[in-house]
Scaffold this motif. Structure first.
Motif, PDB file in Angstrom:
ATOM      1  N   CYS A   1     -13.345 -57.893  99.243  1.00 26.13           N
ATOM      2  CA  CYS A   1     -12.566 -56.804  99.842  1.00 26.13           C
ATOM      3  C   CYS A   1     -13.152 -55.445  99.490  1.00 26.13           C
ATOM      4  O   CYS A   1     -13.928 -55.302  98.540  1.00 26.13           O
ATOM      5  N   LEU A   2     -12.756 -54.474 100.258  1.00 25.78           N
ATOM      6  CA  LEU A   2     -13.203 -53.086 100.121  1.00 25.78           C
ATOM      7  C   LEU A   2     -11.974 -52.212  99.915  1.00 25.78           C
ATOM      8  O   LEU A   2     -10.996 -52.330 100.650  1.00 25.78           O
ATOM      9  N   LEU A   3     -12.032 -51.349  98.915  1.00 29.08           N
ATOM     10  CA  LEU A   3     -10.924 -50.453  98.593  1.00 29.08           C
ATOM     11  C   LEU A   3     -11.298 -49.026  98.969  1.00 29.08           C
ATOM     12  O   LEU A   3     -12.398 -48.571  98.670  1.00 29.08           O
ATOM     13  N   THR A   4     -10.386 -48.323  99.639  1.00 31.11           N
ATOM     14  CA  THR A   4     -10.618 -46.913  99.940  1.00 31.11           C
ATOM     15  C   THR A   4      -9.642 -46.057  99.144  1.00 31.11           C
ATOM     16  O   THR A   4      -8.472 -46.400  99.016  1.00 31.11           O
ATOM     17  N   ILE A   5     -10.150 -44.953  98.612  1.00 31.09           N
ATOM     18  CA  ILE A   5      -9.355 -44.011  97.828  1.00 31.09           C
ATOM     19  C   ILE A   5      -9.463 -42.637  98.480  1.00 31.09           C
ATOM     20  O   ILE A   5     -10.557 -42.086  98.603  1.00 31.09           O
TER      21      ILE A   5
ATOM     22  N   SER B   1      -2.179 -33.492  95.372  1.00 30.83           N
ATOM     23  CA  SER B   1      -1.029 -34.047  94.655  1.00 30.83           C
ATOM     24  C   SER B   1      -0.707 -35.469  95.097  1.00 30.83           C
ATOM     25  O   SER B   1       0.385 -35.967  94.845  1.00 30.83           O
ATOM     26  N   SER B   2      -1.663 -36.119  95.763  1.00 28.35           N
ATOM     27  CA  SER B   2      -1.399 -37.454  96.291  1.00 28.35           C
ATOM     28  C   SER B   2      -2.671 -38.298  96.276  1.00 28.35           C
ATOM     29  O   SER B   2      -3.776 -37.771  96.128  1.00 28.35           O
ATOM     30  N   ILE B   3      -2.486 -39.600  96.415  1.00 26.83           N
ATOM     31  CA  ILE B   3      -3.600 -40.533  96.581  1.00 26.83           C
ATOM     32  C   ILE B   3      -3.203 -41.539  97.656  1.00 26.83           C
ATOM     33  O   ILE B   3      -2.226 -42.276  97.484  1.00 26.83           O
ATOM     34  N   LYS B   4      -3.941 -41.554  98.769  1.00 25.58           N
ATOM     35  CA  LYS B   4      -3.771 -42.608  99.754  1.00 25.58           C
ATOM     36  C   LYS B   4      -4.800 -43.694  99.464  1.00 25.58           C
ATOM     37  O   LYS B   4      -5.907 -43.396  99.017  1.00 25.58           O
ATOM     38  N   TYR B   5      -4.436 -44.924  99.723  1.00 28.33           N
ATOM     39  CA  TYR B   5      -5.359 -46.017  99.447  1.00 28.33           C
ATOM     40  C   TYR B   5      -5.162 -47.115 100.479  1.00 28.33           C
ATOM     41  O   TYR B   5      -4.106 -47.221 101.127  1.00 28.33           O
TER      42      TYR B   5
ATOM     43  N   THR C   1      -5.651 -38.576  86.627  1.00 31.08           N
ATOM     44  CA  THR C   1      -6.203 -39.621  85.769  1.00 31.08           C
ATOM     45  C   THR C   1      -5.148 -40.682  85.468  1.00 31.08           C
ATOM     46  O   THR C   1      -5.401 -41.888  85.590  1.00 31.08           O
ATOM     47  N   GLU C   2      -3.955 -40.242  85.095  1.00 33.31           N
ATOM     48  CA  GLU C   2      -2.864 -41.184  84.849  1.00 33.31           C
ATOM     49  C   GLU C   2      -2.521 -41.956  86.116  1.00 33.31           C
ATOM     50  O   GLU C   2      -2.261 -43.165  86.074  1.00 33.31           O
ATOM     51  N   ALA C   3      -2.521 -41.246  87.246  1.00 31.46           N
ATOM     52  CA  ALA C   3      -2.196 -41.893  88.517  1.00 31.46           C
ATOM     53  C   ALA C   3      -3.222 -42.961  88.868  1.00 31.46           C
ATOM     54  O   ALA C   3      -2.871 -44.064  89.324  1.00 31.46           O
ATOM     55  N   ALA C   4      -4.498 -42.652  88.664  1.00 28.92           N
ATOM     56  CA  ALA C   4      -5.557 -43.617  88.979  1.00 28.92           C
ATOM     57  C   ALA C   4      -5.467 -44.847  88.073  1.00 28.92           C
ATOM     58  O   ALA C   4      -5.651 -45.984  88.527  1.00 28.92           O
ATOM     59  N   GLU C   5      -5.197 -44.624  86.787  1.00 30.77           N
ATOM     60  CA  GLU C   5      -5.057 -45.751  85.861  1.00 30.77           C
ATOM     61  C   GLU C   5      -3.873 -46.623  86.261  1.00 30.77           C
ATOM     62  O   GLU C   5      -3.957 -47.857  86.258  1.00 30.77           O
ATOM     63  N   TRP C   6      -2.772 -45.983  86.598  1.00 31.28           N
ATOM     64  CA  TRP C   6      -1.576 -46.728  87.005  1.00 31.28           C
ATOM     65  C   TRP C   6      -1.850 -47.505  88.288  1.00 31.28           C
ATOM     66  O   TRP C   6      -1.495 -48.679  88.400  1.00 31.28           O
ATOM     67  N   LEU C   7      -2.521 -46.867  89.247  1.00 31.02           N
ATOM     68  CA  LEU C   7      -2.823 -47.522  90.515  1.00 31.02           C
ATOM     69  C   LEU C   7      -3.747 -48.712  90.292  1.00 31.02           C
ATOM     70  O   LEU C   7      -3.553 -49.782  90.891  1.00 31.02           O
ATOM     71  N   PHE C   8      -4.746 -48.559  89.437  1.00 30.76           N
ATOM     72  CA  PHE C   8      -5.659 -49.667  89.150  1.00 30.76           C
ATOM     73  C   PHE C   8      -4.887 -50.867  88.608  1.00 30.76           C
ATOM     74  O   PHE C   8      -5.076 -52.002  89.061  1.00 30.76           O
ATOM     75  N   ASN C   9      -4.027 -50.630  87.604  1.00 33.52           N
ATOM     76  CA  ASN C   9      -3.279 -51.733  86.991  1.00 33.52           C
ATOM     77  C   ASN C   9      -2.356 -52.399  88.007  1.00 33.52           C
ATOM     78  O   ASN C   9      -2.220 -53.632  88.026  1.00 33.52           O
ATOM     79  N   TRP C  10      -1.739 -51.589  88.855  1.00 29.85           N
ATOM     80  CA  TRP C  10      -0.835 -52.145  89.876  1.00 29.85           C
ATOM     81  C   TRP C  10      -1.618 -52.971  90.892  1.00 29.85           C
ATOM     82  O   TRP C  10      -1.192 -54.073  91.275  1.00 29.85           O
ATOM     83  N   LEU C  11      -2.772 -52.456  91.317  1.00 31.83           N
ATOM     84  CA  LEU C  11      -3.595 -53.196  92.278  1.00 31.83           C
ATOM     85  C   LEU C  11      -4.083 -54.518  91.695  1.00 31.83           C
ATOM     86  O   LEU C  11      -4.178 -55.521  92.403  1.00 31.83           O
TER      87      LEU C  11
ATOM     88  N   ARG D   1     -13.298 -48.642  85.557  1.00 33.73           N
ATOM     89  CA  ARG D   1     -12.570 -49.897  85.740  1.00 33.73           C
ATOM     90  C   ARG D   1     -13.355 -50.920  86.559  1.00 33.73           C
ATOM     91  O   ARG D   1     -13.158 -52.118  86.405  1.00 33.73           O
ATOM     92  N   TYR D   2     -14.227 -50.444  87.446  1.00 32.41           N
ATOM     93  CA  TYR D   2     -15.063 -51.328  88.269  1.00 32.41           C
ATOM     94  C   TYR D   2     -16.537 -50.977  88.052  1.00 32.41           C
ATOM     95  O   TYR D   2     -17.219 -50.504  88.964  1.00 32.41           O
ATOM     96  N   PRO D   3     -17.060 -51.187  86.838  1.00 33.27           N
ATOM     97  CA  PRO D   3     -18.423 -50.713  86.515  1.00 33.27           C
ATOM     98  C   PRO D   3     -19.531 -51.376  87.327  1.00 33.27           C
ATOM     99  O   PRO D   3     -20.610 -50.791  87.481  1.00 33.27           O
ATOM    100  N   ASP D   4     -19.301 -52.573  87.846  1.00 33.04           N
ATOM    101  CA  ASP D   4     -20.342 -53.290  88.585  1.00 33.04           C
ATOM    102  C   ASP D   4     -20.161 -53.246  90.098  1.00 33.04           C
ATOM    103  O   ASP D   4     -20.880 -53.931  90.828  1.00 33.04           O
ATOM    104  N   VAL D   5     -19.217 -52.432  90.554  1.00 34.37           N
ATOM    105  CA  VAL D   5     -18.908 -52.364  91.985  1.00 34.37           C
ATOM    106  C   VAL D   5     -19.566 -51.134  92.599  1.00 34.37           C
ATOM    107  O   VAL D   5     -19.468 -50.026  92.049  1.00 34.37           O
TER     108      VAL D   5
END
Length: 400
Positions: free
Chosen positions: A8-12, A17-21, A69-79, A139-143
């Protein structure tokens, strides 16, 4: 989301003040599996909205984050929890401003260093976008991760349209008109060609991307020849909280006599102006339309926004030497029939005539058959455009 395909491919798509994904299965055609948005990141009351491809919609989760930064970390864990059965093999990031970087490119340490070096050119977006890149690279060092620039679509503008009339020593440092919303415009032009055919897509087109951030583009022969936003996304049309074009003397006056610092002035023109400043109550167009009968300032904000749109459409029609198609998109352009109607009422001289039933129902073609200039309402999809560009850059054989 079990039993999902592996690759799969993830778009950020990071905003101020927002992040669409969005998450896509890498196949032909690209298949969206999950999409959503984190809103209100700096408000202390952030929320996550998401929709699964299986039809389960409108989930809302309150999230304890106060920065990107907090939002990205939270989004990663949720994903990770939502997509435990799949493998993310590529990530695409929307980058608003890249200066000399325009075409999509793979993100490297060197590229990231160059992006940090120019972050002062777009303090409203670049620092947050850089934070998102750093979290997802960690979080995705090899991607493989790819930057897709909002300015790329406008590189075709002629030199005269890019010129800023200030001393050359400043222009030589990169100060010029870049234009933005390019990912949206690229998608809309591609979709318009699919709907109306190649011949019409090569005509004289104005696209109005009207949302909390608003801009327009004049397109001829499939290329951007002028756009309303310039050096930064704060210029051009008046927006929800941004001024749009502003007499530079206002900056001098406010800094000289009201003692606004440069940082305070920048915050004012980006976050305290526009529809919010005119109405004094809200920056949200839907709310303004609801209260305008009881609030004259709300009426003034709506009327001013539509007046500015009419002026820009008139100017771009002159630049194009005529107009073959007008397209509305963006949050306001897609969901506010009253705004579209008000704008088109001021464009009768172009032979524009709306079908009010089609307009109220948000159909694709909202003009009458007699209208000399057809008017379209089209849904934009920046995330899909990012996904396509990532596939092109990484040489994935995906056709839409």
């Amino acid at each position: 989301m079990d039993n999902l395909p592996r690759n799969c491919l993830l778009t950020i798509n990071g905003g101020s003040s927002s992040i669409k994904y969005a998450l896509y299965e890498i196949k032909e055609p690209l298949n969206q599996l999950l999409s959503g948005e984190m809103e209100g990141i700096w408000s202390g009351q952030a929320q996550l909205h998401f929709t699964h491809a299986n039809g389960v919609k409108n989930h809302h989760i309150d999230i304890p984050v106060t920065n990107h930064t907090e939002a990205a970390e939270w989004l990663f864990n949720w994903l990770q929890k939502e997509t435990e059965y799949i493998k993310v093999t590529a990530i695409g990031h929307r980058i608003v401003q890249g200066m000399k970087h325009t075409a999509p490119e793979k993100i490297t340490d060197e590229f990231l260093a160059q992006l940090k070096a120019i972050s002062a050119f777009d303090p409203e977006h670049l620092p947050a976008e850089i934070e998102l890149i750093e979290v997802f690279r960690k979080r995705y060092p090899d991607v493989d991760q790819v930057a897709c620039f909002d300015t790329y679509f406008h590189t075709s503008m002629p030199a005269i349209a890019k010129l800023v009339p200030i001393p050359r020593k400043y222009r030589n440092k990169g100060i010029k008109r870049y234009g933005f919303h390019g990912l949206s415009y690229a998608y809309l032009l591609q979709e318009f060609e699919r709907i109306a055919g190649t011949e019409k897509s090569k005509g004289k087109i104005i696209v109005a991307h009207l949302g909390s951030g608003a801009s327009m583009v004049a397109i001829k022969n499939g290329k951007s020849i002028d756009t309303s936003m310039g050096f930064t996304p704060a210029s051009g049309l008046t927006m929800s909280t941004r001024t749009g074009d502003l007499d530079p003397g206002v900056a001098w006056y406010l800094q000289q006599f009201e003692k606004l610092s440069p940082a305070q002035f920048n915050h004012m023109v980006n976050h305290e102006s526009g529809l919010l400043a005119i109405s004094g109550t809200t920056a949200d167009m839907q709310q303004l339309l609801k209260i305008q009968q009881q609030d004259s300032r709300a009426t003034e904000a709506v009327d001013f926004f539509c007046y500015q749109c009419i002026k820009w459409i008139g100017a771009f029609t002159a630049v194009l030497g005529g107009l073959d198609t007008l397209i509305f998109s963006g949050g306001i352009g897609e969901h506010s029939p009253e705004v579209r109607s008000k704008i088109c009422d001021g464009l009768e001289f172009l032979g524009i005539e709306l079908d009010e039933v089609h307009n109220m129902n948000n159909t694709t073609i909202i003009s009458t058959e007699k209208s000399r200039t057809p008017v379209y309402m089209m849904h934009t999809n920046e995330e899909l455009m990012i996904a396509q560009l990532v596939c092109d850059t990484l040489k994935y054989n995906i056709k839409q």
